[in-house]
Write a protein that holds these residues in place. Structure first.
Motif, PDB file in Angstrom:
ATOM      1  N   UNK A 668       0.813  -1.310  -0.031  1.00 47.78           N
ATOM      2  CA  UNK A 668       0.022  -0.072   0.117  1.00 47.78           C
ATOM      3  C   UNK A 668       0.835   1.299  -0.087  1.00 47.78           C
ATOM      4  N   UNK A 669       1.865   1.196   0.878  1.00 43.18           N
ATOM      5  CA  UNK A 669       2.822   2.515   0.956  1.00 43.18           C
ATOM      6  C   UNK A 669       3.382   2.547  -0.534  1.00 43.18           C
ATOM      7  N   UNK A 670       3.872   1.576  -1.146  1.00 46.27           N
ATOM      8  CA  UNK A 670       4.554   1.558  -2.428  1.00 46.27           C
ATOM      9  C   UNK A 670       3.620   2.060  -3.661  1.00 46.27           C
ATOM     10  N   UNK A 671       2.409   1.636  -3.419  1.00 50.49           N
ATOM     11  CA  UNK A 671       1.418   2.492  -4.341  1.00 50.49           C
ATOM     12  C   UNK A 671       1.210   3.355  -4.363  1.00 50.49           C
ATOM     13  N   UNK A 672       1.357   4.335  -3.423  1.00 48.79           N
ATOM     14  CA  UNK A 672       0.993   5.595  -3.019  1.00 48.79           C
ATOM     15  C   UNK A 672       2.235   6.425  -3.637  1.00 48.79           C
ATOM     16  N   UNK A 673       3.374   5.921  -3.063  1.00 48.35           N
ATOM     17  CA  UNK A 673       4.596   6.645  -3.547  1.00 48.35           C
ATOM     18  C   UNK A 673       5.082   6.469  -4.946  1.00 48.35           C
ATOM     19  N   UNK A 674       4.704   5.443  -5.633  1.00 48.76           N
ATOM     20  CA  UNK A 674       4.677   5.224  -7.027  1.00 48.76           C
ATOM     21  C   UNK A 674       3.929   6.107  -7.827  1.00 48.76           C
ATOM     22  N   UNK A 675       2.796   6.330  -7.248  1.00 49.92           N
ATOM     23  CA  UNK A 675       2.129   7.194  -8.248  1.00 49.92           C
ATOM     24  C   UNK A 675       2.725   8.619  -8.130  1.00 49.92           C
ATOM     25  N   UNK A 676       3.111   9.082  -6.831  1.00 50.99           N
ATOM     26  CA  UNK A 676       3.603  10.478  -6.701  1.00 50.99           C
ATOM     27  C   UNK A 676       5.037  10.466  -7.883  1.00 50.99           C
ATOM     28  N   UNK A 677       5.688   9.267  -8.004  1.00 51.38           N
ATOM     29  CA  UNK A 677       6.816   9.432  -8.803  1.00 51.38           C
ATOM     30  C   UNK A 677       6.548   9.643 -10.147  1.00 51.38           C
ATOM     31  N   UNK A 678       5.261   9.211 -10.499  1.00 51.32           N
ATOM     32  CA  UNK A 678       4.926   9.659 -11.903  1.00 51.32           C
ATOM     33  C   UNK A 678       4.504  10.874 -12.480  1.00 51.32           C
ATOM     34  N   UNK A 679       4.305  11.678 -11.116  1.00 55.34           N
ATOM     35  CA  UNK A 679       3.829  13.190 -11.654  1.00 55.34           C
ATOM     36  C   UNK A 679       5.126  14.072 -11.060  1.00 55.34           C
ATOM     37  N   UNK A 680       5.969  13.413 -10.471  1.00 54.44           N
ATOM     38  CA  UNK A 680       7.270  14.385  -9.920  1.00 54.44           C
ATOM     39  C   UNK A 680       8.237  14.850 -11.030  1.00 54.44           C
ATOM     40  N   UNK A 681       8.565  15.958 -11.047  1.00 47.46           N
ATOM     41  CA  UNK A 681       9.803  16.111 -12.088  1.00 47.46           C
ATOM     42  C   UNK A 681      10.935  15.347 -11.615  1.00 47.46           C
ATOM     43  N   UNK A 682      11.307  14.709 -12.717  1.00 41.91           N
ATOM     44  CA  UNK A 682      12.744  13.741 -12.440  1.00 41.91           C
ATOM     45  C   UNK A 682      13.839  14.464 -11.562  1.00 41.91           C
ATOM     46  N   UNK A 683      14.033  15.580 -11.768  1.00 38.14           N
ATOM     47  CA  UNK A 683      15.025  16.401 -11.009  1.00 38.14           C
ATOM     48  C   UNK A 683      14.839  16.391  -9.386  1.00 38.14           C
ATOM     49  N   UNK A 684      13.458  16.309  -9.108  1.00 36.16           N
ATOM     50  CA  UNK A 684      13.265  16.337  -7.715  1.00 36.16           C
ATOM     51  C   UNK A 684      13.156  14.711  -6.923  1.00 36.16           C
ATOM     52  N   UNK A 685      13.132  13.875  -7.832  1.00 34.83           N
ATOM     53  CA  UNK A 685      12.898  12.450  -7.464  1.00 34.83           C
ATOM     54  C   UNK A 685      13.996  11.904  -6.883  1.00 34.83           C
ATOM     55  N   UNK A 686      14.454  11.341  -5.630  1.00 34.40           N
ATOM     56  CA  UNK A 686      15.643  11.112  -5.067  1.00 34.40           C
ATOM     57  C   UNK A 686      16.387   9.832  -5.684  1.00 34.40           C
ATOM     58  N   UNK A 687      15.459   8.994  -6.454  1.00 35.54           N
ATOM     59  CA  UNK A 687      16.380   7.692  -6.830  1.00 35.54           C
ATOM     60  C   UNK A 687      15.963   7.700  -8.214  1.00 35.54           C
ATOM     61  N   UNK A 688      17.024   6.705  -8.841  1.00 37.00           N
ATOM     62  CA  UNK A 688      17.065   6.329 -10.045  1.00 37.00           C
ATOM     63  C   UNK A 688      15.616   5.641 -10.654  1.00 37.00           C
ATOM     64  N   UNK A 689      15.197   5.776 -11.782  1.00 33.72           N
ATOM     65  CA  UNK A 689      13.844   5.461 -12.075  1.00 33.72           C
ATOM     66  C   UNK A 689      13.899   3.781 -12.511  1.00 33.72           C
ATOM     67  N   UNK A 690      12.812   3.101 -12.514  1.00 34.99           N
ATOM     68  CA  UNK A 690      12.982   1.901 -13.376  1.00 34.99           C
ATOM     69  C   UNK A 690      13.664   1.919 -14.642  1.00 34.99           C
ATOM     70  N   UNK A 691      13.454   3.017 -15.345  1.00 37.53           N
ATOM     71  CA  UNK A 691      13.711   3.196 -16.655  1.00 37.53           C
ATOM     72  C   UNK A 691      15.334   3.102 -16.793  1.00 37.53           C
ATOM     73  N   UNK A 692      15.958   4.231 -15.766  1.00 40.24           N
ATOM     74  CA  UNK A 692      17.216   4.189 -15.401  1.00 40.24           C
ATOM     75  C   UNK A 692      17.976   2.901 -14.906  1.00 40.24           C
ATOM     76  N   UNK A 693      17.349   1.973 -14.180  1.00 39.61           N
ATOM     77  CA  UNK A 693      17.862   0.891 -13.866  1.00 39.61           C
ATOM     78  C   UNK A 693      18.013  -0.093 -14.887  1.00 39.61           C
ATOM     79  N   UNK A 694      16.701  -0.382 -15.433  1.00 40.81           N
ATOM     80  CA  UNK A 694      16.405  -1.482 -16.451  1.00 40.81           C
ATOM     81  C   UNK A 694      17.374  -1.367 -17.799  1.00 40.81           C
ATOM     82  N   UNK A 695      17.561  -0.139 -18.008  1.00 41.45           N
ATOM     83  CA  UNK A 695      18.098   0.138 -19.130  1.00 41.45           C
ATOM     84  C   UNK A 695      19.666   0.982 -18.979  1.00 41.45           C
ATOM     85  N   UNK A 696      20.025   0.605 -17.810  1.00 43.26           N
ATOM     86  CA  UNK A 696      21.314   1.366 -17.352  1.00 43.26           C
ATOM     87  C   UNK A 696      22.594   0.705 -18.242  1.00 43.26           C
TER      88      UNK A 696
END
Ligand code: ADP
Ligand code: MG
Length: 698
Positions: A668-696
């Motif tokens: 449940x915690x993850x679902x809320x945070x993951x939604x926030x990630x989708x609307x947050x500017x990349x610059x302000x998100x503290x962790x590399x995204x799934x895209x950054x990791x899977x295509x690193x």
């Protein structure tokens, strides 16, 4: 540069090495030890130890270690140098037979599941001469078994060796009945296919969840995953190719028969398969392979993830345990033979496996049970948690014809009769590939596909060997006392098919209708999670099985049950605490901060010109504020729930609490945070995204 055959096994004290370096008598004694598993006389051990040391020192070794496989799932080693004072402040290099044969590490810091409470803290390691010594990191590694002073196994090798002995004993009885007088021993063979992910180290180091738990605990889905099927068998990127080349080289030096490498289904996912070998060596080699995979990755600025489910939304990693039984004369007992008589023998061994898998479904399920693997099994990317066997249509029809004494071959109108007809050679799983079955016959071996990528293959093979040994024991008991061997054999095979055919399923294992049929119509077990599976370990039928074949005493079973349950709880606890840490220190502050940025912009815009449209800032800030509070709420609840774990006395109840309460709160915690990630500017998100990791890896 040396050619591969020249350097293959150069870091292994193997057969050739022994032959050239040991006096003839010692070599013969050593061979006998390897063949019969009998212990070496100390005077012989001294000679072997000295030769090993000379060889190791010539190859750069300064230390030796007893290399063992405690219940942590990884290997353990404590290095001792060869130096010994020789007076005048100088040293000589020494290694005695006693040091080779036995070590006494302090066992108190390894999991023992309560065994240590009742016995001594000390443990001992005993050389397993059936697996060659090798040099790794300038250290001579002696493969050893690890036991308590009371003799209880504290590792994965001891019971594996016991199970190989058990199946050898019972299979030999059966083979004698078929007149195989030339055969003196039987061994199981395994070729484990190992899946893994490789990501860039820089990205990895920015993800606390990967660092602490091996899997991502947060992360919104990337725009692209595995839906285009463009990674499986795809062209391998140069950076990965050079990793694979070095990995092969390191493994070959260690005598590991690394053979096949390819890209797997998920982005960044790969597989390595060795050529099969004797089971205990395959188990040692697989442990080594996993270790070397990680080490080589680091040199290439990569990180090798062996977790079963590092990323949500794409496939996780497993390990396919290809398993068969072979005689010392080189006959694969699961290969249909050339004559009706050989076929009868094949069918009997096949029946032993069918009966074993049916009667010991629970043990096979337990052998692959872990917090990590629970994410894969039944998630339509790996076999379901329900165990069944795939035999293919052709073999399935033959068994049916035998069971009912019916015509099999429509052209020849023959009645399939055991010991009379020649079976066709079955296609080796090329056209008829069923990827959804947990346990598939692939022409001359079985592929047990439920193992998690991080698992030791020890557990699965202990269960398989022991269960099949038990069925062979029952068969041998019956046939040894038979008045007419052929009539009894025929009825035994028919009876076994009839009684155990419910375990055979050739359809789609991912289909929900199958789970329904398996559990309601066929009465098969559906042990969905680790806490569902583990309590079956201590069932009387299983305790009887282990006792009969001297695999585990009741104390050992109980200790393993405890260790596995505790491990499950600890893994989830670490994950929960990591989530709390990430959310409290990085994610909620980032969400709050980004909301502020949006609000600041909104105010600036309004101040500059009240007529400026501010829909984006306003709506996003609003949603972010809502999500931040929701996430905070979930975080507080998770903290509260984690604090309650200390109130449990019973480990099973605690494991169920982790499964039912903590895991769902984490989701449940993850679902809320993951939604926030989708609307947050990349610059302000503290962790590399799934895209950054899977295509690193570019
Ligand atoms: P796949 O099509 O699943 O990749 P392969 O035929 O390449 O299957 O074999 C997969 C694994 O099975 C390899 O590690 C191979 O060495 C192993 N294997 C082949 N024969 C046996 C056997 N008799 N016993 C155990 N493992 C085997
Ligand atoms: Mg395979």
């Amino acid at each position: 540069m040396k050619s591969i055959p020249e350097y293959f096994g150069c870091m292994v004290f193997n057969e050739n090495c022994m032959k050239s370096r040991l006096p003839h008598e010692t070599y013969k004694a050593m061979k006998k030890t390897i063949r019969d598993g009998k212990s070496l006389d100390i005077s012989v051990a001294n000679v072997v130890a000295n030769a090993m040391k000379e060889w190791a020192v010539e190859n750069g070794a300064t230390h030796f270690t007893h290399w063992f496989q405690p219940m942590t799932g990884i290997t353990a080693e404590k290095h001792d140098s060869f130096i010994s004072p020789s007076g005048n402040g100088s040293v000589i290099m020494e290694f005695s037979g006693k040091e080779l044969v036995k070590g006494e590490p302090d066992a108190s810091s390894f999991p023992s599941g309560g065994i240590r409470a009742t016995f001594e803290a000390r443990g001992y390691t005993a050389w397993d001469p059936t697996s060659y010594a090798f040099i790794k990191d300038n250290t001579l590694c002696i493969p050893t078994a690890f036991c308590s002073f009371g003799g209880e196994a504290l590792d994965k090798k001891t019971p594996l060796l016991r199970s190989m002995e058990a199946i050898n004993k019972q299979a030999m009885r059966v083979l004698k009945l078929f007149g195989n007088d030339d055969v003196t021993s039987v061994k199981t063979t395994v070729g484990p296919e190992q899946e893994y992910f490789l990501i860039d180290k820089e990205v990895f180091l920015k993800r606390k969840d990967l660092m602490f738990t091996g899997r991502t605990l947060f992360g919104a889905k990337p725009p692209k995953g595995q839906e285009l099927d463009d990674h499986y068998y795809g062209t391998i990127k140069p950076r990965i190719l050079s990793y694979m080349a070095e990995l092969d080289e390191e493994l070959w030096k260690l005598g590991v028969l690394a053979k096949t490498e390819h890209n797997e289904v998920a982005p960044s996912q790969h597989e390595l398969a060795p050529v099969f070998t004797t089971t205990n060596i395959a188990a040692d080699h697989n442990q080594l392979t996993m270790e070397i995979m990680k080490k080589v990755a680091s040199k290439h600025n990569l990180v090798c993830l062996l977790h079963e489910k590092p990323f949500d939304g794409v496939n996780g990693s497993g390990k396919h345990n290809n398993w068969s039984i072979s005689t010392n004369t080189g006959v694969n007992l699961l290969e249909p033979g050339e004559t009706p008589f050989e076929n009868a023998q094949f069918l009997l061994f096949l029946c032993a496996v069918i009966k074993a898998v049916d009667e010991y479904q629970d043990l096979l399920r337990i052998s692959v049970a872990s917090a990590g693997n629970d994410h894969r099994l039944g998630a339509h990317e790996a076999p379901p948690a329900v165990i069944s066997m795939f035999l293919g249509d052709e073999l399935g029809e033959i068994l049916e014809a035998i069971e009912n004494s019916e015509e099999y071959d429509s052209k020849e109108k023959t009645m399939m009769r055991v010991g009379v007809h020649i079976l066709p050679k079955f296609p080796k799983d090329t056209t008829d590939r069923n990827r959804t079955s947990p346990f598939a016959f692939t022409g001359n071996k079985f592929e047990f596909r439920m193992l998690g990528s991080a698992d030791s293959i020890g557990c699965a093979n202990i269960m398989l060997n022991t269960a099949v040994a038990e069925e062979l024991r029952q068969f041998a008991d019956e046939l040894e006392n038979a008045k007419d061997f052929h009539t009894s054999l025929d009825s035994l095979i028919k009876r076994t098919i009839k009684e155990h055919k419910r375990i055979i399923f050739n359809g789609n294992g991912y289909d929900d209708a199958w789970i329904e049929e398996a559990t309601t119509k066929r009465g098969l077990l559906n042990l969905r999670t680790t806490p569902d599976a583990l309590p079956h370990f201590t069932k009387q039928k299983n305790l009887d099985l282990f006792k009969m074949h001297k695999i585990y005493s009741e104390v050992e079973v109980n200790s393993r049950y405890e260790i596995l349950l505790e491990n499950y709880c600890k893994v989830i606890n670490i994950e929960a605490i990591t989530m709390i840490d990430m959310a409290s220190k990085d994610l909620l502050p980032a969400m709050s901060n980004y909301t502020k940025i949006l609000c600041d912009t909104l105010i600036s815009k309004k101040t500059a010109c009240p007529a400026l449209p501010c829909n984006y800032e306003e709506k996003t800030a609003n949603r972010m504020a809502i999500l931040t509070d929701e996430a905070y709420e979930q975080l507080l609840m998770l903290k509260e729930e984690v604090a309650k774990v200390t109130s449990f006395d019973d480990t099973l109840a605690l494991a169920e609490y982790y499964r039912d309460t903590i895991i769902s709160r984490m989701q449940s915690l993850r679902a809320v945070v993951d939604e926030a990630e989708t609307i947050t500017s990349k610059e302000y998100w503290p962790y590399p995204s799934y895209g950054d990791m899977l295509f690193s890896v570019k």
